[in-house]
Enzyme design. Structure first.
Site, PDB file in Angstrom:
ATOM      1  N   GLN A  17      87.865  70.269  53.108  1.00 19.63           N
ATOM      2  CA  GLN A  17      86.434  70.156  52.913  1.00 19.63           C
ATOM      3  C   GLN A  17      85.421  70.745  51.977  1.00 19.63           C
ATOM      4  OE1 GLN A  17      86.470  71.400  57.563  1.00 19.63           O
ATOM      5  NE2 GLN A  17      84.897  69.779  57.339  1.00 19.63           N
ATOM      6  N   HIS A 111      94.479  73.115  58.465  1.00 19.90           N
ATOM      7  CA  HIS A 111      93.167  72.610  59.015  1.00 19.90           C
ATOM      8  C   HIS A 111      93.107  71.163  58.732  1.00 19.90           C
ATOM      9  CE1 HIS A 111      88.732  74.045  60.136  1.00 19.90           C
ATOM     10  NE2 HIS A 111      88.722  72.808  59.954  1.00 19.90           N
ATOM     11  N   ASN A 155      94.358  75.231  63.284  1.00 20.84           N
ATOM     12  CA  ASN A 155      92.864  74.904  63.492  1.00 20.84           C
ATOM     13  C   ASN A 155      92.973  73.653  64.615  1.00 20.84           C
ATOM     14  OD1 ASN A 155      89.852  75.101  63.097  1.00 20.84           O
ATOM     15  ND2 ASN A 155      90.204  73.018  62.614  1.00 20.84           N
ATOM     16  N   GLU A 156      92.274  73.839  65.890  1.00 23.65           N
ATOM     17  CA  GLU A 156      91.856  72.947  66.603  1.00 23.65           C
ATOM     18  C   GLU A 156      93.297  72.291  67.193  1.00 23.65           C
ATOM     19  OE1 GLU A 156      88.256  70.667  65.670  1.00 23.65           O
ATOM     20  OE2 GLU A 156      87.213  72.500  66.379  1.00 23.65           O
TER      21      GLU A 156
HETATM   22  C1  BGC Z   1      86.365  71.399  62.568  1.00 20.72           C
HETATM   23  C2  BGC Z   1      85.800  71.421  61.224  1.00 20.72           C
HETATM   24  C3  BGC Z   1      84.487  70.582  61.287  1.00 20.72           C
HETATM   25  C4  BGC Z   1      83.578  70.968  62.316  1.00 20.72           C
HETATM   26  C5  BGC Z   1      82.059  70.248  62.409  1.00 20.72           C
HETATM   27  C6  BGC Z   1      85.494  71.524  63.725  1.00 20.72           C
HETATM   28  O1  BGC Z   1      86.167  70.619  64.544  1.00 20.72           O
HETATM   29  O2  BGC Z   1      87.456  72.587  62.464  1.00 20.72           O
HETATM   30  O3  BGC Z   1      86.541  70.837  60.201  1.00 20.72           O
HETATM   31  O4  BGC Z   1      84.103  70.457  60.017  1.00 20.72           O
HETATM   32  O5  BGC Z   1      84.121  71.074  63.629  1.00 20.72           O
HETATM   33  O6  BGC Z   1      82.351  69.016  62.974  1.00 20.72           O
END
Ligand code: BGC
Length: 430
Positions: A17, A111, A155-156
């Site tokens: 990003q 991520h 991540n997530e």
């Molecule tokens: C993610 C980010 C994303 C952010 C805002 C999260 O779900 O880890 O990559 O930019 O939310 O939407």
């Protein structure tokens, strides 16, 4: 109300990003398709790859003491089994720069973006992903051990399942729309819908071709919808990586992060709300109970009634992302996680997409005041990372979503700190 110096107060970014030119990744390929569903390409993003020192300086100057960022797998292993030492050195420099400035680096190994080669091999639906990720985690850890104390493996980690639910929901709604359309003959809706659908179809076909996969439904990026097995593969990859990291350096604190909603309900919605929380959180507990910490990420709430999530029950204004601006969400979710997860908790992401920075300041104040109460209540909350340090590439939605504490002029790459950066920094003891 201030957090003490041991509390990690920082901001987060993710490689794809912010860095720019992530050419070996699956995202780069998808953004550059003829019928891409991305509104724009990441391109040079905000050139954080070359400007990380300036960005970390700004974070430090505001009084923050921690920085969460990710290492890009596609840079480290651009070709299966071949390590790019030069790229590894780049991340070591970022880590060393943090340490030299008294900033705690919290490093994420994955991520969302993956090396393109991984997707050609079945991606996140192939059991092979477990050993691939384990091997990559081992390699990276061998290079960062002794420097990094906190690693978020994935991540997530629940995002693949959330995508499955989202796509199911959209498909159901689209089929209802087309019923309406057929009944009412609404050309306007019909054109929009068919355009979106055909754009999506073209993009799916082109994506499959780009990754050399015969059936478009079998393309398994990290954010394509998961099967039940695929959902658990992410957990297995996490567990394998955690063991590999600990085998190299048992002192590293390891956890994953989850995307969580503050799930609420009105009368009659109890069962739906319980199921939603179980899908987002509870069913992962057996895989994360040995983790040192849990990374909690929450951006809004969802209110359930007897028919499911009902956004008409939300009372607050909407953010640029279209969901409700609801700063107490993160506080409620941290309390809820602490009831079921016994390790430490770190808020690894929280924030708001808005062009109104005064609103962001209020959002931060409300969230941090509530989180400070959590610590007083005895919850082991170790840190808070605002999303995001910089305005950046918000995946399919491009650069128009402004989550950052620092704005960036993408023509000159000039950085301008927003007041919210200072406000966040004011929450920690000097
Ligand atoms: C993610 C980010 C994303 C952010 C805002 C999260 O779900 O880890 O990559 O930019 O939310 O939407």
């Amino acid at each position: 109300m201030l957090f003490n110096k041991d509390f990690m107060l920082g901001a987060a970014t993710a490689a794809h990003q912010v860095e720019g030119n992530n050419v070996g990744s699956d995202y780069w390929i998808m953004e550059n398709l003829e019928h891409s569903v991305f509104v724009e390409k990441s391109g040079s993003a905000v050139d954080h790859y070359n400007r990380y020192e300036e960005d970390i300086d700004l974070l430090k100057k505001a009084g923050l003491n921690a920085y969460r960022f990710s290492i890009e797998w596609a840079r480290i292993e651009p070709v299966e089994g071949q390590w790019n030492e030069k790229e590894m050195e780049h991340y070591i420099k970022v880590i060393d720069y943090c340490l030299a400035n008294g900033i705690e680096p919290v490093v994420t190994y994955h991520h969302f973006s993956s090396p393109a080669w991984l997707i050609t091999k079945g991606g996140w639906e192939s059991p092979d992903v477990v050993r691939y990720f384990e091997r990559y985690a081992k390699y990276v850890t061998e290079h960062v051990a002794g420097k990094v104390k906190y690693v978020c493996t994935i991540n997530e980690a629940n995002m693949r399942l959330q995508m499955a639910f989202l796509i199911k929901d959209i498909t159901e709604r689209m089929s209802k729309q087309s019923e309406i359309q057929n009944q009412e003959g609404s050309v306007q809706v019909g054109v929009n819908l068919s355009q979106n659908q055909s754009q999506m179809m073209m993009s799916m076909m082109e994506t499959a071709k780009a990754f050399n996969i015969d059936d478009p439904r079998k393309v398994a990026n990290f954010v394509s919808q998961a099967s039940e097995e695929g959902d658990l593969l992410v957990m297995k990859a996490h567990n394998a990586a955690r063991n590999a990291i600990k085998a190299v350096d048992s002192s590293i604190q390891v956890g994953l992060t989850l995307s969580l909603h503050d799930i609420q309900c009105v009368d009659g919605g109890e069962e739906n709300a319980k199921k939603a929380w179980d899908d987002e959180f509870t069913h992962y507990l057996p895989y994360i109970e040995k983790d040192d910490f849990l990374g909690v990420q929450c951006y809004t709430r969802k209110i359930f009634d007897a028919n499911g999530a009902n956004s008409t029950l939300e009372t607050g204004p909407k953010t640029q992302m279209g969901y409700e601006d609801y700063p107490m969400g993160i506080v409620n979710v941290v309390r809820r996680c602490a009831e079921e997860f016994k390790g430490a908790i770190i808020v690894t992401e929280n924030g708001i997409a808005t062009s109104d920075d005064e609103r962001r300041c209020e959002f931060i104040k409300e969230a941090l005041t509530g989180l400070n109460d959590c610590i007083t209540e005895g919850i082991k909350l170790k840190g808070y990372f605002a999303w995001s340090l910089l305005d950046n590439f918000e995946w399919q939605k491009g650069f128009s979503m402004t989550f950052g504490l620092i704005s960036v002029d993408r023509n000159t790459m000039e950085r301008t700190p927003k007041n919210s950066l200072k406000v966040l920094g004011s929450f920690i003891e000097a």
